[in-house]
Design a protein around this motif. Structure first.
Motif, PDB file in Angstrom:
ATOM      1  N   HIS A   1     -40.445  75.397  -7.658  1.00  9.28           N
ATOM      2  CA  HIS A   1     -40.215  74.463  -6.559  1.00  9.28           C
ATOM      3  C   HIS A   1     -38.756  74.026  -6.439  1.00  9.28           C
ATOM      4  O   HIS A   1     -38.397  73.366  -5.467  1.00  9.28           O
ATOM      5  CB  HIS A   1     -41.116  73.241  -6.712  1.00  9.28           C
ATOM      6  N   TYR A   2     -37.932  74.374  -7.402  1.00  7.51           N
ATOM      7  CA  TYR A   2     -36.508  74.138  -7.221  1.00  7.51           C
ATOM      8  C   TYR A   2     -35.954  75.022  -6.106  1.00  7.51           C
ATOM      9  O   TYR A   2     -34.925  74.723  -5.524  1.00  7.51           O
ATOM     10  CB  TYR A   2     -35.745  74.411  -8.518  1.00  7.51           C
ATOM     11  N   TYR A   3     -36.657  76.112  -5.832  1.00 12.89           N
ATOM     12  CA  TYR A   3     -36.227  77.048  -4.794  1.00 12.89           C
ATOM     13  C   TYR A   3     -37.030  76.912  -3.496  1.00 12.89           C
ATOM     14  O   TYR A   3     -36.484  77.099  -2.412  1.00 12.89           O
ATOM     15  CB  TYR A   3     -36.372  78.490  -5.303  1.00 12.89           C
ATOM     16  N   PHE A   4     -38.323  76.633  -3.607  1.00  9.68           N
ATOM     17  CA  PHE A   4     -39.189  76.622  -2.425  1.00  9.68           C
ATOM     18  C   PHE A   4     -39.930  75.292  -2.333  1.00  9.68           C
ATOM     19  O   PHE A   4     -40.631  74.901  -3.270  1.00  9.68           O
ATOM     20  CB  PHE A   4     -40.185  77.781  -2.488  1.00  9.68           C
ATOM     21  N   THR A   5     -39.785  74.621  -1.184  1.00 11.71           N
ATOM     22  CA  THR A   5     -40.364  73.287  -1.035  1.00 11.71           C
ATOM     23  C   THR A   5     -41.247  73.153   0.198  1.00 11.71           C
ATOM     24  O   THR A   5     -42.402  72.810   0.090  1.00 11.71           O
ATOM     25  CB  THR A   5     -39.236  72.246  -0.972  1.00 11.71           C
ATOM     26  N   GLU A   6     -40.715  73.424   1.360  1.00  6.73           N
ATOM     27  CA  GLU A   6     -41.456  73.186   2.606  1.00  6.73           C
ATOM     28  C   GLU A   6     -41.514  74.434   3.471  1.00  6.73           C
ATOM     29  O   GLU A   6     -40.596  75.266   3.402  1.00  6.73           O
ATOM     30  CB  GLU A   6     -40.779  72.073   3.410  1.00  6.73           C
ATOM     31  N   PRO A   7     -42.517  74.559   4.317  1.00  6.32           N
ATOM     32  CA  PRO A   7     -43.749  73.777   4.374  1.00  6.32           C
ATOM     33  C   PRO A   7     -44.623  74.070   3.158  1.00  6.32           C
ATOM     34  O   PRO A   7     -44.506  75.131   2.545  1.00  6.32           O
ATOM     35  CB  PRO A   7     -44.406  74.237   5.675  1.00  6.32           C
ATOM     36  N   SER A   8     -45.504  73.160   2.824  1.00  8.03           N
ATOM     37  CA  SER A   8     -46.236  73.261   1.566  1.00  8.03           C
ATOM     38  C   SER A   8     -47.144  74.483   1.499  1.00  8.03           C
ATOM     39  O   SER A   8     -47.305  75.077   0.432  1.00  8.03           O
ATOM     40  CB  SER A   8     -47.046  71.988   1.324  1.00  8.03           C
ATOM     41  N   TRP A   9     -47.741  74.881   2.622  1.00  9.08           N
ATOM     42  CA  TRP A   9     -48.633  76.048   2.585  1.00  9.08           C
ATOM     43  C   TRP A   9     -47.870  77.301   2.167  1.00  9.08           C
ATOM     44  O   TRP A   9     -48.416  78.179   1.500  1.00  9.08           O
ATOM     45  CB  TRP A   9     -49.300  76.273   3.945  1.00  9.08           C
ATOM     46  N   LEU A  10     -46.590  77.338   2.541  1.00 10.50           N
ATOM     47  CA  LEU A  10     -45.762  78.485   2.181  1.00 10.50           C
ATOM     48  C   LEU A  10     -45.252  78.371   0.757  1.00 10.50           C
ATOM     49  O   LEU A  10     -45.390  79.289  -0.054  1.00 10.50           O
ATOM     50  CB  LEU A  10     -44.582  78.592   3.146  1.00 10.50           C
ATOM     51  N   SER A  11     -44.670  77.218   0.415  1.00 10.65           N
ATOM     52  CA  SER A  11     -44.052  77.055  -0.903  1.00 10.65           C
ATOM     53  C   SER A  11     -45.071  77.158  -2.025  1.00 10.65           C
ATOM     54  O   SER A  11     -44.808  77.781  -3.056  1.00 10.65           O
ATOM     55  CB  SER A  11     -43.312  75.720  -0.974  1.00 10.65           C
ATOM     56  N   GLU A  12     -46.252  76.558  -1.832  1.00  6.43           N
ATOM     57  CA  GLU A  12     -47.252  76.611  -2.897  1.00  6.43           C
ATOM     58  C   GLU A  12     -47.728  78.040  -3.140  1.00  6.43           C
ATOM     59  O   GLU A  12     -48.000  78.429  -4.272  1.00  6.43           O
ATOM     60  CB  GLU A  12     -48.435  75.706  -2.546  1.00  6.43           C
ATOM     61  N   GLY A  13     -47.827  78.815  -2.079  1.00  5.70           N
ATOM     62  CA  GLY A  13     -48.217  80.209  -2.248  1.00  5.70           C
ATOM     63  C   GLY A  13     -47.143  81.017  -2.932  1.00  5.70           C
ATOM     64  O   GLY A  13     -47.419  81.822  -3.830  1.00  5.70           O
ATOM     65  N   ILE A  14     -45.889  80.802  -2.530  1.00  2.00           N
ATOM     66  CA  ILE A  14     -44.786  81.569  -3.103  1.00  2.00           C
ATOM     67  C   ILE A  14     -44.638  81.319  -4.600  1.00  2.00           C
ATOM     68  O   ILE A  14     -44.552  82.261  -5.392  1.00  2.00           O
ATOM     69  CB  ILE A  14     -43.462  81.236  -2.377  1.00  2.00           C
ATOM     70  N   VAL A  15     -44.596  80.044  -5.002  1.00  2.00           N
ATOM     71  CA  VAL A  15     -44.335  79.755  -6.418  1.00  2.00           C
ATOM     72  C   VAL A  15     -45.507  80.126  -7.315  1.00  2.00           C
ATOM     73  O   VAL A  15     -45.353  80.241  -8.528  1.00  2.00           O
ATOM     74  CB  VAL A  15     -43.929  78.279  -6.632  1.00  2.00           C
ATOM     75  N   SER A  16     -46.682  80.320  -6.718  1.00  2.00           N
ATOM     76  CA  SER A  16     -47.816  80.826  -7.494  1.00  2.00           C
ATOM     77  C   SER A  16     -47.754  82.347  -7.628  1.00  2.00           C
ATOM     78  O   SER A  16     -48.121  82.903  -8.660  1.00  2.00           O
ATOM     79  CB  SER A  16     -49.140  80.431  -6.831  1.00  2.00           C
ATOM     80  N   TYR A  17     -47.274  83.016  -6.574  1.00  2.75           N
ATOM     81  CA  TYR A  17     -47.254  84.477  -6.546  1.00  2.75           C
ATOM     82  C   TYR A  17     -46.023  85.090  -7.214  1.00  2.75           C
ATOM     83  O   TYR A  17     -46.110  86.128  -7.887  1.00  2.75           O
ATOM     84  CB  TYR A  17     -47.328  84.941  -5.088  1.00  2.75           C
ATOM     85  N   LEU A  18     -44.854  84.450  -7.063  1.00  2.00           N
ATOM     86  CA  LEU A  18     -43.624  85.085  -7.504  1.00  2.00           C
ATOM     87  C   LEU A  18     -43.570  85.430  -9.000  1.00  2.00           C
ATOM     88  O   LEU A  18     -43.039  86.486  -9.347  1.00  2.00           O
ATOM     89  CB  LEU A  18     -42.416  84.229  -7.121  1.00  2.00           C
ATOM     90  N   PRO A  19     -44.065  84.585  -9.913  1.00  2.00           N
ATOM     91  CA  PRO A  19     -44.028  85.011 -11.319  1.00  2.00           C
ATOM     92  C   PRO A  19     -44.732  86.346 -11.545  1.00  2.00           C
ATOM     93  O   PRO A  19     -44.255  87.180 -12.328  1.00  2.00           O
ATOM     94  CB  PRO A  19     -44.743  83.868 -12.048  1.00  2.00           C
ATOM     95  N   TYR A  20     -45.841  86.569 -10.849  1.00  2.00           N
ATOM     96  CA  TYR A  20     -46.555  87.845 -10.955  1.00  2.00           C
ATOM     97  C   TYR A  20     -45.704  88.968 -10.384  1.00  2.00           C
ATOM     98  O   TYR A  20     -45.529  90.019 -11.024  1.00  2.00           O
ATOM     99  CB  TYR A  20     -47.881  87.749 -10.199  1.00  2.00           C
TER     100      TYR A  20
END
Length: 309
Positions: free
Chosen positions: A159-178
């Motif tokens: 979340h230091y990189y991705f914040t808003e909108p939440s539907w986008l940021s929450e998906g990204i920070v969950s997927y990117l480590p994979y």
């Protein structure tokens, strides 16, 4: 990087609470012995933009977690910098501008046996900005982030990189480590990678009340929180499939480097800049109101589908 970031950052600190709830799919460790001694470890490491200080306050008996958390923090931030070409210092500068100078370029992690917020056990929450109280940091229960299960930690640091909108940021920070692991940017052991995929909760039951993600229904209806996260991460799989690997990477770079707080309409504009498509139709039912069109709600509910991306 983002004007008016304080309001933005406060928004996703509240989201971190729901993230922790969602991650209760990870088996809790036995915590029959409670430690009253507070142990604080300090680390420092160099990133592309300079040094970072990491403070780990460990209130549990598992003191080896400190070094483990430091290792994972360094590796995920290195991976973000290499993949996006955007330094951590650049991405996080709006956060530190709102804090005392003593907090400049400092990350605080707090590990507890149990985590409460305003008297309610929440499992974990993110208060890097100080909007939820004077005590700064990312707060986590040991049972959610034991060695071998770093998904929540990796999620919150993203979340230091991705914040808003939440539907986008929450998906990204969950997927990117994979994605970073699969593409060789981030080294994760098999159990660690499994903890990331468990966070997605792909098998979450589709509720009868299924609003689009743009309504941020996880805040107005906390009972739908797990579905919000399952739906948001699967939206990223859709974007990845539609854009291809290089197109998806270009999209993420543009989002992360934006100089303003992004809304859903602006995200659609960025998508069209990367690749012109009927994104309203593609994401209907997912992000936009309406019945599901191109992708039914049962899309990407098996790990085998994601492995093909």
């Amino acid at each position: 990087m983002i004007n008016g970031f304080l309001l933005n950052f406060a928004f996703w600190t509240r989201i971190g609470i729901l993230s922790a709830f969602f991650l209760f799919v990870i088996p809790l460790l036995s915590q029959s012995k409670k430690s009253t001694k507070v142990n604080e470890s300090n680390f420092s490491f160099r990133l592309k933009g300079g040094d970072i200080k990491l403070s780990v306050r460990n209130e549990t008996e598992l003191k080896e977690w400190d070094r483990y958390a430091s290792d994972k923090t360094k590796k995920i931030l290195d991976a973000y910098e290499s993949y996006l070409g955007i330094s951590f210092h650049q991405a996080s500068s709006p956060i530190f501008k709102t804090l005392p100078s003593s907090e400049k370029d400092k990350i605080r992690l707090v590990l507890k046996d149990t985590v409460f917020l305003n008297g309610t056990r929440v499992g974990g929450y993110n208060n890097v900005s100080g909007e939820l109280g004077k005590e700064l940091g990312i707060f986590m229960e040991l049972g959610l982030v034991p060695p071998g299960y770093p998904a929540l930690l990796l999620h919150e640091l993203g979340h230091y990189y991705f914040t808003e909108p939440s539907w986008l940021s929450e998906g990204i920070v969950s997927y990117l480590p994979y994605l970073l692991s699969k593409r060789g940017y981030l080294k994760l052991e098999a159990d660690e990678l499994q903890s990331v995929t468990e966070e997605w909760n792909l098998a979450e039951t589709i509720p009868k009340n299924d609003p689009p993600l743009s309504k941020d229904f996880h805040l107005s209806n906390p009972s739908l929180g797990p579905w919000f996260y399952s739906k948001s991460v699967r939206t990223q799989f859709i974007l990845h499939k539609e854009l291809g690997y290089e197109g998806y990477k270009s999209f993420l770079k543009q989002v992360a480097s934006s100089s303003e707080i992004l809304n859903t309409e602006q995200i659609f504009k960025i998508l069209n800049q990367v690749q012109r498509k009927d994104w309203n139709k593609i994401l209907q039912g997912w992000v936009e109101p309406g019945t599901y069109g191109v992708y039914p709600p049962t899309s990407f509910m098996k790990i085998q589908e994601i492995e093909k991306l």
